[in-house]
Design an enzyme around this catalytic site. Structure first.
Site, PDB file in Angstrom:
ATOM      1  N   PRO A  89      19.410  23.136  62.948  1.00  0.00           N
ATOM      2  CA  PRO A  89      18.269  23.973  62.558  1.00  0.00           C
ATOM      3  C   PRO A  89      17.730  24.825  63.709  1.00  0.00           C
ATOM      4  CG  PRO A  89      17.962  21.688  61.846  1.00  0.00           C
ATOM      5  CD  PRO A  89      19.125  21.707  62.778  1.00  0.00           C
ATOM      6  N   GLU A 116      20.255  11.703  65.942  1.00  0.00           N
ATOM      7  CA  GLU A 116      19.136  12.599  66.242  1.00  0.00           C
ATOM      8  C   GLU A 116      19.585  13.847  67.000  1.00  0.00           C
ATOM      9  OE1 GLU A 116      17.842  10.242  64.006  1.00  0.00           O
ATOM     10  OE2 GLU A 116      18.232   9.043  65.779  1.00  0.00           O
ATOM     11  N   ARG A 154      36.286  32.653  51.693  1.00  0.00           N
ATOM     12  CA  ARG A 154      36.181  33.629  50.604  1.00  0.00           C
ATOM     13  C   ARG A 154      36.378  35.061  51.082  1.00  0.00           C
ATOM     14  NH1 ARG A 154      33.389  32.685  46.230  1.00  0.00           N
ATOM     15  NH2 ARG A 154      32.418  34.714  46.348  1.00  0.00           N
ATOM     16  N   ASP A 169      32.409  43.260  47.106  1.00  0.00           N
ATOM     17  CA  ASP A 169      31.947  44.411  47.880  1.00  0.00           C
ATOM     18  C   ASP A 169      30.663  44.964  47.281  1.00  0.00           C
ATOM     19  OD1 ASP A 169      34.023  44.192  49.587  1.00  0.00           O
ATOM     20  OD2 ASP A 169      35.229  45.775  48.678  1.00  0.00           O
TER      21      ASP A 169
HETATM   22  C1  9WO Z   1      16.748  13.886  63.304  1.00  0.00           C
HETATM   23  C2  9WO Z   1      15.616  13.353  63.852  1.00  0.00           C
HETATM   24  C3  9WO Z   1      14.968  12.144  63.699  1.00  0.00           C
HETATM   25  C4  9WO Z   1      13.812  11.878  64.429  1.00  0.00           C
HETATM   26  C5  9WO Z   1      13.323  12.833  65.312  1.00  0.00           C
HETATM   27  C6  9WO Z   1      13.976  14.059  65.460  1.00  0.00           C
HETATM   28  C7  9WO Z   1      15.116  14.288  64.727  1.00  0.00           C
HETATM   29  N1  9WO Z   1      15.904  15.351  64.708  1.00  0.00           N
HETATM   30  C8  9WO Z   1      16.894  15.090  63.889  1.00  0.00           C
HETATM   31  C9  9WO Z   1      17.931  16.049  63.693  1.00  0.00           C
HETATM   32  O1  9WO Z   1      17.688  17.230  63.826  1.00  0.00           O
HETATM   33  N2  9WO Z   1      19.141  15.566  63.388  1.00  0.00           N
HETATM   34  C10 9WO Z   1      20.225  16.489  63.276  1.00  0.00           C
HETATM   35  C11 9WO Z   1      20.980  16.203  62.028  1.00  0.00           C
HETATM   36  C12 9WO Z   1      21.124  16.429  64.450  1.00  0.00           C
HETATM   37  C13 9WO Z   1      22.195  17.471  64.318  1.00  0.00           C
HETATM   38  C14 9WO Z   1      22.891  17.411  62.972  1.00  0.00           C
HETATM   39  N3  9WO Z   1      21.939  17.313  61.940  1.00  0.00           N
HETATM   40  C15 9WO Z   1      21.576  18.390  61.218  1.00  0.00           C
HETATM   41  C16 9WO Z   1      22.160  19.638  61.168  1.00  0.00           C
HETATM   42  N4  9WO Z   1      20.546  18.404  60.382  1.00  0.00           N
HETATM   43  N5  9WO Z   1      20.427  19.620  59.852  1.00  0.00           N
HETATM   44  C17 9WO Z   1      21.390  20.391  60.300  1.00  0.00           C
HETATM   45  C18 9WO Z   1      21.531  21.761  59.921  1.00  0.00           C
HETATM   46  C19 9WO Z   1      22.622  22.505  60.330  1.00  0.00           C
HETATM   47  C20 9WO Z   1      22.688  23.833  59.968  1.00  0.00           C
HETATM   48  N6  9WO Z   1      21.725  24.397  59.239  1.00  0.00           N
HETATM   49  C21 9WO Z   1      20.667  23.680  58.807  1.00  0.00           C
HETATM   50  C22 9WO Z   1      20.540  22.364  59.137  1.00  0.00           C
END
Ligand code: 9WO
Length: 245
Positions: A89, A116, A154, A169
């Site tokens: 994120p 995490e 795709r 397109d």
């Molecule tokens: C979990 C967590 C728990 C307690 C405190 C902080 C914390 N951060 C996270 C966290 O961000 N975990 C991620 C899970 C670690 C990297 C992979 N994860 C992930 C990727 N979650 N969401 C994505 C993601 C990827 C691309 N676009 C949107 C969301």
């Protein structure tokens, strides 16, 4: 194009990618998919891939070395035009035009984090970019990697038929889709718009453009602000606004 995914859940990635359009592209070798498990590059007897965060706090962080060695393995059979991307994120928001750009790479290495997150030095030292699908958290990067693979596949030549790529397109022009209908012609009081049954191709094309413009104006005015409309498009949108009034 070759995709390499770094993941603690290789079966999840392999299984999901072998379905539908992406599955077909892998089968006919338009796409090569390799998945590398950092656990296979951990050297201690428990194959440790995670550890407690410095500074304390909840949960675990993925260790640098197994991730680094997995990426190094993926790069060993290196294709010339390669990028390493961490999915999180915190990344740059993905758009269709960034995906189009990426579709010209010969190799894309996608790193799926778990727990995490990963040691920040892995992102800094080993990754070229960080990409986000949107402002929400999921349990790991695998589903994000699968979405990136699907969206890029795709766009590759010969993956979708000619008809569909022409359609695509006309739809990657920054507008929302027009509404679609199939049989039956009527569901209780809801009839398919007459123009679609008319066989008048030019009138149908105009109606669809008007709907695409109107729906974008109603639901995603932010997309419309980025676009410059032709005189014809301005006229159709003005007509749509009169119609809904
Ligand atoms: C979990 C967590 C728990 C307690 C405190 C902080 C914390 N951060 C996270 C966290 O961000 N975990 C991620 C899970 C670690 C990297 C992979 N994860 C992930 C990727 N979650 N969401 C994505 C993601 C990827 C691309 N676009 C949107 C969301």
């Amino acid at each position: 194009m070759r995709f390499d995914v770094i993941s603690l859940f290789p079966d999840m990635v392999q299984h999901a990618a072998r379905v539908g359009v992406t599955g077909k592209a892998i089968e006919n070798e338009t796409v090569i998919l390799n998945v590398w498990n950092p656990r296979d590059y951990a050297h201690d007897k428990h194959s440790t891939v995670d550890d407690r965060p410095f500074g304390g706090g909840q949960g675990m962080v993925m260790k640098y070395q197994p991730l680094h060695d997995a990426v190094t393995a993926a790069k060993a059979e290196r294709f010339c035009n390669c990028k390493v991307v961490y999915l999180s994120p915190q990344g740059k928001p993905l758009t269709q035009s960034l995906l189009e750009e990426a579709s010209h790479l010969s190799q894309l290495i996608l790193v799926a984090g778990r727990y995490e997150g990963v040691d920040e030095r892995f992102i800094a030292r080993d990754c070229d970019e960080e990409w986000s699908l949107g402002d929400y958290v999921i349990s790991g990067g695998e589903l994000a990697a699968l979405i990136v693979i699907d969206a890029i596949t795709r766009l590759l030549p010969n993956v979708l038929g000619n008809v569909q790529s022409a359609l695509q397109d006309s739809h990657s022009d920054g507008l929302l889709d027009y509404p679609q209908f199939t049989r039956p012609e009527r569901i209780e009081n809801d009839a398919v718009p007459d123009v679609l049954l008319s066989g008048h191709h030019e009138a149908i094309a105009q109606w669809r453009m008007k709907q695409a413009l109107g729906r974008t104006w109603q639901k995603r005015p932010d997309l419309l602000k980025k676009k410059t409309l032709s005189a014809e498009q301005e006229r159709l949108l003005a007509q749509f606004k009169v119609d809904v009034d």
